[in-house]
Design a protein around this motif. Structure first.
Motif, PDB file in Angstrom:
ATOM      1  N   UNK A  24       0.812  -1.293   0.050  1.00  0.00           N
ATOM      2  CA  UNK A  24       0.071  -0.008  -0.181  1.00  0.00           C
ATOM      3  C   UNK A  24       0.773   1.194  -0.022  1.00  0.00           C
ATOM      4  N   UNK A  25       2.204   1.285   0.173  1.00  0.00           N
ATOM      5  CA  UNK A  25       2.946   2.378   0.174  1.00  0.00           C
ATOM      6  C   UNK A  25       3.941   2.574  -0.922  1.00  0.00           C
ATOM      7  N   UNK A  26       3.700   1.449  -1.915  1.00  0.00           N
ATOM      8  CA  UNK A  26       4.620   1.562  -3.273  1.00  0.00           C
ATOM      9  C   UNK A  26       3.897   1.511  -4.373  1.00  0.00           C
ATOM     10  N   UNK A  27       4.745   1.489  -5.341  1.00  0.00           N
ATOM     11  CA  UNK A  27       4.151   1.172  -6.798  1.00  0.00           C
ATOM     12  C   UNK A  27       3.492  -0.227  -6.967  1.00  0.00           C
ATOM     13  N   UNK A  28       2.887  -0.223  -7.897  1.00  0.00           N
ATOM     14  CA  UNK A  28       2.142  -1.658  -8.453  1.00  0.00           C
ATOM     15  C   UNK A  28       3.136  -2.515  -8.987  1.00  0.00           C
ATOM     16  N   UNK A  29       3.988  -2.217  -9.928  1.00  0.00           N
ATOM     17  CA  UNK A  29       4.718  -3.164 -10.737  1.00  0.00           C
ATOM     18  C   UNK A  29       6.169  -2.351 -10.935  1.00  0.00           C
ATOM     19  N   UNK A  30       7.276  -3.166 -10.874  1.00  0.00           N
ATOM     20  CA  UNK A  30       8.568  -2.846 -11.296  1.00  0.00           C
ATOM     21  C   UNK A  30       9.040  -3.597 -12.412  1.00  0.00           C
ATOM     22  N   UNK A  31       9.892  -3.085 -12.914  1.00  0.00           N
ATOM     23  CA  UNK A  31      10.815  -3.967 -14.073  1.00  0.00           C
ATOM     24  C   UNK A  31      11.951  -3.541 -14.377  1.00  0.00           C
ATOM     25  N   UNK A  32      12.929  -4.662 -14.616  1.00  0.00           N
ATOM     26  CA  UNK A  32      14.252  -4.667 -14.834  1.00  0.00           C
ATOM     27  C   UNK A  32      14.397  -5.047 -16.392  1.00  0.00           C
ATOM     28  N   UNK A  33      14.725  -4.029 -17.327  1.00  0.00           N
ATOM     29  CA  UNK A  33      14.395  -4.453 -18.738  1.00  0.00           C
ATOM     30  C   UNK A  33      12.824  -4.851 -18.929  1.00  0.00           C
ATOM     31  N   UNK A  34      12.696  -6.184 -19.572  1.00  0.00           N
ATOM     32  CA  UNK A  34      11.301  -6.426 -19.733  1.00  0.00           C
ATOM     33  C   UNK A  34      10.881  -7.463 -18.785  1.00  0.00           C
ATOM     34  N   UNK A  35      11.690  -7.642 -17.750  1.00  0.00           N
ATOM     35  CA  UNK A  35      11.264  -8.827 -16.530  1.00  0.00           C
ATOM     36  C   UNK A  35      10.834  -8.154 -15.513  1.00  0.00           C
ATOM     37  N   UNK A  36       9.516  -8.570 -15.146  1.00  0.00           N
ATOM     38  CA  UNK A  36       8.960  -8.099 -13.838  1.00  0.00           C
ATOM     39  C   UNK A  36       9.709  -8.305 -12.600  1.00  0.00           C
ATOM     40  N   UNK A  37       9.840  -7.542 -11.690  1.00  0.00           N
ATOM     41  CA  UNK A  37      10.654  -7.945 -10.380  1.00  0.00           C
ATOM     42  C   UNK A  37       9.778  -7.693  -9.197  1.00  0.00           C
ATOM     43  N   UNK A  38      10.079  -8.451  -8.119  1.00  0.00           N
ATOM     44  CA  UNK A  38       9.173  -8.552  -7.206  1.00  0.00           C
ATOM     45  C   UNK A  38      10.045  -8.056  -5.649  1.00  0.00           C
ATOM     46  N   UNK A  39       9.320  -7.689  -4.776  1.00  0.00           N
ATOM     47  CA  UNK A  39       9.731  -7.675  -3.457  1.00  0.00           C
ATOM     48  C   UNK A  39      10.732  -6.515  -3.060  1.00  0.00           C
TER      49      UNK A  39
END
Length: 271
Positions: free
Chosen positions: A118-133
């Motif tokens: 709830x305090x961050x963005x919804x999605x993060x990507x490095x190049x074309x790969x989604x990354x988590x946590x």
């Protein structure tokens, strides 16, 4: 363009921060809005956090979406006093971003990740790969290797798993984890739970808890039903927290390690 020196070694600041330029293209979104789009991110390690986070040059951030925080969470990040609320896609996220006080990191903005729902963005990507946590640490390795070692696991004197075909997962700064075939684990002694965790190196894990009366924390066993490609060999296998069970490998009883997970498991016992 970032004003940081074009160096590849990890640098430190008087505030105790470590930082290193990254060449990865990183993007972060909130809803359908791209909030960050940077080819010059910086990895930052805070003294009290075992994982890195990204800071971005201001010109790579949608600053028009940031507002001075109404209730800044000072004290949550090393020396930081300036925090921002994010307004994007019709949603207001308090304390979504902040700046570090270090001179080396002036002109950069950091964002909360999924460690704080709830305090961050919804999605993060490095190049074309989604990354988590959290961002992956470039100085950390995770290797999963099939083995023929004899692994036996006990809880309160009861053998709950016995195999000669484990997969050993070696992860920098953590004890070796032993992933075992389901048919070699007494799953009848455990109950599946609705607990899940995410790992940027392995994926999303599901858990089981011990059904017996021994003083064992809940969610002691986990599996990755759909692991990330780099560790696909652990798919569907089961692992136990070395910190809370007795593991014997090739006839040698292993000492229970003390890790960052030890305190978490202790808190689970109390709750």
């Amino acid at each position: 363009m970032s004003t940081l020196p074009n160096e590849r070694s990890v640098r430190s600041t008087p505030e105790g921060l470590l930082w290193e330029p990254s060449e990865r293209w990183v993007r972060g979104t909130k809803g359908d809005v791209t909030v960050v789009d940077s080819r010059h991110p910086v990895l930052v390690w805070e003294p009290e956090l075992p994982v890195p986070q990204y800071a971005f040059p201001r010109e790579d951030v949608r600053q028009d979406l940031l507002r001075p925080a109404k209730h800044p969470r000072t004290g949550t990040h090393t020396g930081s006093q300036i925090f921002y609320d994010l307004e994007a896609g019709g949603e207001l996220v308090e304390n979504a971003a902040w700046t570090f006080p270090a001179e080396d990191l002036a002109g950069h903005v950091a964002f909360e990740w999924f460690r704080h729902p709830g305090r961050g963005l919804d999605h993060w990507y490095e190049e074309e790969e989604e990354i988590f946590i959290h961002p992956r640490d470039p100085h950390k390795r995770v290797d999963a290797m099939p083995s023929s070692r004899h692994v036996r696991i006990e809880i309160d004197g009861t053998t709950v798993a016995d195999t000669r075909r484990p997969v050993l997962l070696f992860e920098t700064s953590l004890p070796t984890r032993y992933y075992l075939p389901r048919e070699d684990v007494r799953l009848d002694l455990f109950t599946p739970t609705d607990h899940h965790t995410g790992c940027p190196y392995k994926g999303t894990a599901s858990y089981w808890s011990w059904r017996g009366e021994a003083d064992v924390p809940p969610n002691i066993v986990w599996t990755y039903p759909d692991p990330l490609p780099a560790v696909h060999v652990v798919q569907g296998l089961l692992a136990f927290y070395n910190e809370a069970v007795d593991i014997t490998v090739d006839g040698e009883r292993l000492e229970r390690p003390v890790t960052p997970f030890s305190a978490m498991l202790s808190r689970r016992r109390r709750t």
